[in-house]
Design a protein around this motif. Sequence first.
Motif, PDB file in Angstrom:
ATOM      1  N   PRO A  80      40.554 -68.025 -54.185  1.00  0.00           N
ATOM      2  CA  PRO A  80      41.779 -68.560 -53.573  1.00  0.00           C
ATOM      3  C   PRO A  80      43.044 -67.984 -54.210  1.00  0.00           C
ATOM      4  N   ARG A  81      43.956 -67.575 -53.347  1.00  0.00           N
ATOM      5  CA  ARG A  81      45.159 -66.913 -53.854  1.00  0.00           C
ATOM      6  C   ARG A  81      46.009 -67.803 -54.766  1.00  0.00           C
ATOM      7  N   ARG A 119      46.131 -65.146 -47.271  1.00  0.00           N
ATOM      8  CA  ARG A 119      44.844 -64.558 -47.649  1.00  0.00           C
ATOM      9  C   ARG A 119      45.081 -63.426 -48.643  1.00  0.00           C
TER      10      ARG A 119
END
Length: 489
Positions: free
Chosen positions: A354-355, A149
């Motif tokens: 989104p990473r 995350r």
Amino acid sequence: MHERSSVAELAAILRDGLNRYSPGEKLPSSRALVERHRVSPVTVSRALAALAAEGLVTTRPGAGAFRAEARPRARPVDTSWQEIALSAEAADDHAPRGVDASGVLATLAAPAPGVIELNGGYLHPGLQPERALAAALARAGRRPGAWGRPPMEGVPELRAWFAREIGGPGGTLADSDVLVTAGGQSALTAALRALAPPGAPVLVESPTYPGMLAAARASGLRPVPVPMDADGVRTDLLAEAFRASGARLFVCQPLFQNPTGAVLTAGRRAEVLRIARAAGAFVVEDDFARRLVHEDAPPLPPTLIADDPDGTVVHVCSLTKATSPSLRVGALAAHGPVLDRLRAIQVVDSFFVPRPLQEAALELVGAPAWSRHLRVISGQLAVRRDALATALRRHFGSTEPSGAGPGVQVVPPGGYHFWLRLPDGTDEAALAGAALRAGVAVAPGRPYFAAEPTAPHLRLTFASAAGTAELAEGARRLRTAYEEVAGVG
């Protein structure tokens, strides 16, 4: 052959041959398909995955691929009740439940085969840095913690990169002044919702980007147009619009404005900030095209936010236009407590970007291929701009607007579009329809206006076509359509 087209062709062949197999029957092995069709194992694997996604085949690890069982026919569904439920609105509802996205969809829809795309909003695949993107995504996936995350505000290194890019050499932005967003449209929508309550007026350039108008109306805002000329928004009318409407928000594109291509002059830049501060209003700076500058352009002006010491400007930018429609990574930048509200709206709407996508963006802009790519598109866009201008001059007699024929008011040193002024009385919708029948897609001007348009227009883009020959042919087809609609030879 290009791998992507090989996959599509093999999938089509296999799809057409499925009727030779009974439901549940095994298809030839991957090795047999490789030998029969002279393709790579990767192509076979991807083609089978495409058919599996369509529900036509099933794959079992170690066993192979099988024709899927026949699906039961869907029973008829009576959805007529939805017409009432979707249209029922309370008298005090400010935000419409139905959203008109037609102006946006016109530039997102893929053209039919054989149609030349002069209405697209993205680089042609031949101009996109596909290899650099693939390499960046592969490296990003191997980064430690890449699938964890991310911080809600964005990966720190990417925020720092955006801060340097937006703030310029003077370093007017801190990393903490930046939020990473899921592209420019998402950032623009968040800014509109954060800065004006439902029912409020918002000042917009006229003409302007239809996606912004749609987002504003979907949030219950009332767009109020402020006319432009070749030097950008008319600041004398901007001051009057603030007084007459009571608006506390102005949305603008100071650099290579969509659709006119205008660049806000230095004197007017200062006036926009002065007028907004006097009105106690925010300015949303949509800086969508800074990385689409042409190689023969003069030095670019800094961002508005770089010259803003009082927190008047909320800056929006994105990597998407200069890379790929699917690299939806952008940024919001602002000074002061407004950033907290922007962050809260983004968290509620989507949690975070989104990473892996953020890490891929960071890998891309940090690689030597990034600066090379920007130089390539800078040169190519200038070549395409000149090719389309030459073709318009050849088929319409001039690039200057006149009563006798279409013309372009501004030939921009950046961006990817021309704003074509049509003779008074021209039915632009009919012309766009005739152009499509002639095999070229163009965008009519009406969706770019918040109120009644001052004249008929078309927007023509030169970034989404395959090359200069296609641009020349597109202009020829447009001339054919114009002759049909206007009745001229």
